[in-house]
Design a protein around this motif. Structure first.
Motif, PDB file in Angstrom:
ATOM      1  N   LEU A 139    -117.221  67.545  -7.876  1.00  0.00           N
ATOM      2  CA  LEU A 139    -118.420  68.116  -8.486  1.00  0.00           C
ATOM      3  C   LEU A 139    -119.668  67.391  -7.996  1.00  0.00           C
ATOM      4  N   TRP A 140    -119.542  66.083  -7.819  1.00  0.00           N
ATOM      5  CA  TRP A 140    -120.675  65.315  -7.310  1.00  0.00           C
ATOM      6  C   TRP A 140    -121.030  65.737  -5.882  1.00  0.00           C
ATOM      7  N   TRP A 141    -120.041  66.075  -5.067  1.00  0.00           N
ATOM      8  CA  TRP A 141    -120.310  66.558  -3.700  1.00  0.00           C
ATOM      9  C   TRP A 141    -121.119  67.857  -3.737  1.00  0.00           C
ATOM     10  N   ILE A 142    -120.789  68.728  -4.668  1.00  0.00           N
ATOM     11  CA  ILE A 142    -121.548  69.984  -4.791  1.00  0.00           C
ATOM     12  C   ILE A 142    -122.992  69.680  -5.191  1.00  0.00           C
ATOM     13  N   VAL A 143    -123.156  68.795  -6.163  1.00  0.00           N
ATOM     14  CA  VAL A 143    -124.518  68.421  -6.596  1.00  0.00           C
ATOM     15  C   VAL A 143    -125.297  67.839  -5.420  1.00  0.00           C
ATOM     16  N   ILE A 188    -126.403  70.451  -2.893  1.00  0.00           N
ATOM     17  CA  ILE A 188    -127.580  71.169  -3.396  1.00  0.00           C
ATOM     18  C   ILE A 188    -128.828  70.306  -3.250  1.00  0.00           C
ATOM     19  N   VAL A 189    -128.714  69.010  -3.543  1.00  0.00           N
ATOM     20  CA  VAL A 189    -129.847  68.094  -3.395  1.00  0.00           C
ATOM     21  C   VAL A 189    -130.322  68.036  -1.946  1.00  0.00           C
ATOM     22  N   PHE A 190    -129.398  68.009  -1.004  1.00  0.00           N
ATOM     23  CA  PHE A 190    -129.778  67.993   0.418  1.00  0.00           C
ATOM     24  C   PHE A 190    -130.544  69.264   0.788  1.00  0.00           C
ATOM     25  N   PHE A 191    -130.097  70.414   0.282  1.00  0.00           N
ATOM     26  CA  PHE A 191    -130.814  71.665   0.511  1.00  0.00           C
ATOM     27  C   PHE A 191    -132.231  71.578  -0.046  1.00  0.00           C
TER      28      PHE A 191
END
Length: 146
Positions: A48-52, A55-58
């Motif tokens: 889940l942290w990888w998904i967050v 999104i932060v990188f985007f």
């Protein structure tokens, strides 16, 4: 020799940003979601942290691009106000600050010869940027815009 810039081809892409960074960030997000779905029981919080973070990188890339465009717009606004101050007759010169940033950005493509008349028309008729660009006869290219 590159083709001369016109209304039809003046939009620019930044190849590194549009064709490398954004697609890789998108693939990173898709991969993060895929791994989370297919490996859910193991390391739930890490996935889940990888998904967050994807999104932060985007968001970071979008914010960096937005900041660069805002800076360019402010510089163009300043350049065009100075240019208008030298080319407009005194009556119109008093109304330069009434032009919006998008109007000034569109006016930058007008040649020095047609700028006074086009600026006057823009001030009196409140032309939209697209209409300003369509009204330009002698296109003045801006090859530095990203």
């Amino acid at each position: 020799m590159p083709t001369p810039q016109t209304l039809k081809n003046h939009a620019r892409f930044n190849p590194l940003f549009h064709f490398a960074i954004i697609p890789l960030l998108f693939l990173n997000l898709v991969f993060s979601i895929y791994i989370t779905i297919h490996r859910w029981p193991a390391y739930q919080h890490t996935h889940l942290w990888w998904i967050v973070m994807a999104i932060v990188f985007f968001l970071m890339a979008g914010d960096a691009r937005g900041s660069a465009l805002k800076t360019q717009n402010r510089i163009i606004r300043l350049e065009e106000r100075l240019r208008l101050a030298t080319l407009l007759p005194p009556d119109d010169r008093a109304h330069i600050n009434e032009l919006t940033t998008p109007q000034l950005i569109a006016l930058r493509f007008a040649s020095d010869a047609e700028l006074p008349a086009l600026a006057h028309t823009t001030l009196t008729q409140r032309l939209e940027p697209k209409a300003i660009k369509q009204a330009i006869v002698n296109w003045r290219p801006d090859n530095e815009r990203v």
